[in-house]
Design an enzyme around this catalytic site. Structure first.
Site, short mmCIF file in Angstrom:
data_model
loop_
_atom_site.label_atom_id
_atom_site.label_comp_id
_atom_site.label_asym_id
_atom_site.label_seq_id
_atom_site.Cartn_x
_atom_site.Cartn_y
_atom_site.Cartn_z
N GLU A 8 45.46 33.95 31.69
CA GLU A 8 44.40 34.84 31.18
C GLU A 8 44.96 35.99 30.34
O GLU A 8 46.17 36.25 30.34
CB GLU A 8 43.59 35.40 32.34
CG GLU A 8 44.41 36.25 33.30
CD GLU A 8 43.59 37.33 33.97
OE1 GLU A 8 42.91 38.10 33.25
OE2 GLU A 8 43.64 37.42 35.21
N LYS B 240 36.55 42.93 27.42
CA LYS B 240 36.83 42.05 28.56
C LYS B 240 35.78 40.95 28.56
O LYS B 240 34.59 41.26 28.63
CB LYS B 240 36.60 42.90 29.82
CG LYS B 240 37.68 42.91 30.84
CD LYS B 240 37.32 43.92 31.94
CE LYS B 240 37.03 43.22 33.25
NZ LYS B 240 36.82 44.18 34.36
N VAL C 238 39.24 36.07 34.45
CA VAL C 238 39.36 34.81 35.19
C VAL C 238 38.18 33.92 34.80
O VAL C 238 38.34 32.74 34.47
CB VAL C 238 39.41 35.06 36.71
CG1 VAL C 238 39.26 33.75 37.47
CG2 VAL C 238 40.71 35.75 37.09
N ASP D 127 27.47 44.41 42.87
CA ASP D 127 28.45 44.26 41.80
C ASP D 127 29.36 43.09 42.18
O ASP D 127 30.35 43.24 42.88
CB ASP D 127 29.25 45.55 41.62
CG ASP D 127 30.24 45.46 40.45
OD1 ASP D 127 30.41 44.34 39.90
OD2 ASP D 127 30.84 46.48 40.09
N SER E 78 31.67 40.03 40.83
CA SER E 78 32.40 39.60 39.64
C SER E 78 31.89 38.26 39.13
O SER E 78 31.60 37.34 39.91
CB SER E 78 33.88 39.48 39.97
OG SER E 78 34.57 38.92 38.88
N LYS F 167 41.39 40.80 44.61
CA LYS F 167 42.01 42.12 44.63
C LYS F 167 41.59 42.91 45.86
O LYS F 167 40.42 42.91 46.23
CB LYS F 167 41.68 42.86 43.34
CG LYS F 167 42.70 42.53 42.27
CD LYS F 167 42.23 42.87 40.92
CE LYS F 167 41.21 41.85 40.51
NZ LYS F 167 40.84 41.93 39.12
N1 PSU Z 1 44.24 40.29 38.34
C1 PSU Z 1 45.19 41.19 38.01
N2 PSU Z 1 44.89 42.10 37.04
C2 PSU Z 1 43.69 42.06 36.36
C3 PSU Z 1 42.70 41.09 36.69
C4 PSU Z 1 43.05 40.23 37.69
O1 PSU Z 1 46.28 41.20 38.61
O2 PSU Z 1 43.49 42.87 35.46
C5 PSU Z 1 41.39 40.99 35.93
C6 PSU Z 1 41.00 39.52 35.85
O3 PSU Z 1 40.87 39.19 34.49
C7 PSU Z 1 39.68 39.41 36.57
C8 PSU Z 1 39.09 40.77 36.30
O4 PSU Z 1 38.90 38.35 36.09
O5 PSU Z 1 40.23 41.64 36.48
C9 PSU Z 1 37.92 41.04 37.23
O6 PSU Z 1 37.13 42.05 36.68
P1 PSU Z 1 35.64 42.34 37.25
O7 PSU Z 1 35.86 42.88 38.63
O8 PSU Z 1 35.04 43.38 36.32
O9 PSU Z 1 34.90 41.05 37.24
MN MN Z 2 32.51 43.95 38.55
#
Ligand code: PSU
Ligand code: MN
Length: 315
Positions: free
Chosen positions: A25, A86, A106, A136, A138, A157
């Site tokens: 990614e 993003k 992702v 919220d 993802s 995460k």
């Molecule tokens: N994993 C990492 N660093 C990142 C991400 C994942 O170690 O920056 C990114 C990925 O691209 C994932 C995104 O899809 O964060 C999720 O963002 P959100 O919570 O806004 O969906």
């Molecule tokens: Mn989000």
């Protein structure tokens, strides 16, 4: 009109010959890690995939075209770029229409990998349900529910609500397999204490899982959880204290939506004096390596055991 999709010649060649390819990614390059660590890590992940015997395909959107396998110049451009969007599913039409640049999350990377015929993808941690903000969710989770790509990660995460994240994956029919572990990893640390659906001790067992899903014709993804190596893990209390503080600050500052993940990752990194970033880098390389081995195992598996459907077809 066809999809504006540009395959790097190495990627196109590998796919045409049925050789193993791993998608990577680009949001972690533009939003996850700071310059110049982002470029170093992106290159090291590509190298880790190559060392495992597969071809890396880092995915992004450049000037309104979807690129599968970035050149050195394209990677450098993204690593230095500011204000890149993003991109998850909802962002694709916007960026393509505007002929802009976009970093794929992702979710976004899964979409493109599937379009290109790439079955395996390595990332750090997937997005999930945010703590204290259960609405919220993802787009990564919804994409896992609808796009048949296998994602190798180090869990979701740790800034997220991990029990709710696993619940949602269950609801959507996404199997979560632990590579040599029984519990869902928590990104910076090896375990969240939450049980997994299945443990795979070898890469071949993961490949069997992927192939069984393909035989069934299910259009759901598979999540492979690969814990951060023990020597790079953050002590759990250190991670949790920093996460709690970062979350409180995000709430105070009213940070929401797609800004929150990059904010939390950067803040946790500052609060742990870059210890968390080192764990992040180590797990990214570890995941690229495992994804490379999985892609290799899958191509071998396919040669050994023809797909179920083909067994009943006459030439
Ligand atoms: N994993 C990492 N660093 C990142 C991400 C994942 O170690 O920056 C990114 C990925 O691209 C994932 C995104 O899809 O964060 C999720 O963002 P959100 O919570 O806004 O969906
Ligand atoms: Mn989000």
């Amino acid at each position: 009109m066809s999809i504006p999709l540009d395959l790097h010649p190495d990627v196109e060649g590998a796919l045409a010959k049925g050789l193993p390819v791993v998608a990577l990614e680009s949001t972690l390059i533009t939003h996850g890690l700071p310059w110049p660590v982002n470029l170093e890590v992106a290159r090291a992940m590509e190298q880790a995939v190559r060392n495992a015997g597969a071809t890396p395909a880092t995915i992004a959107i450049l000037q309104g075209r979807i690129v599968v396998g970035l050149s050195n110049d394209q990677l450098l451009h993204l690593a230095q770029a500011r204000h890149v969007r993003k991109c998850s599913r909802r962002d694709f039409p916007i960026v393509l229409a505007q002929r802009g640049d976009g970093a794929t999350t992702v979710a976004g990377t899964m979409i493109v990998a599937h379009m290109a015929g790439i079955r395996v993808f390595a990332t750090g941690g997937i997005g999930g349900v945010h703590r204290g903000h259960p609405f919220d969710v993802s787009a990564d989770l919804l994409e896992l529910a609808r796009t048949p790509v296998t994602v190798v990660c180090a869990g979701a995460k740790a800034i997220l609500d991990l029990p709710l994240t696993l619940e949602l994956l269950e609801t959507h029919g996404v199997p979560v397999a632990g590579y040599q572990c029984d519990q869902f990893p928590a990104f910076y640390t090896r375990s969240s204490g939450l049980p997994l659906d299945v443990r795979c001790d070898t890469v071949k067992e993961i490949a069997a899982l992927v192939q069984a899903r393909e035989h069934l014709g299910f259009q759901t993804g598979i999540l492979v959880a690969n814990p951060v190596p023990a020597e790079d893990e953050l002590p759990a209390p250190v991670a949790e204290t920093a996460i709690q503080q970062a979350l409180a600050e995000a709430d105070q500052q009213g940070i929401r939506g797609k800004e929150i993940t990059p904010f939390l990752l950067a803040r946790v990194s500052e609060l742990t004096r870059d210890q968390s970033r080192e764990a992040n880098t180590a797990l990214l390389l570890n995941n690229a390596r495992l994804a490379g081995r999985l892609a290799v195992a899958l191509t071998k598996f396919n040669q050994e055991q023809p797909r179920l459907g083909t067994r009943f077809c006459r030439p």
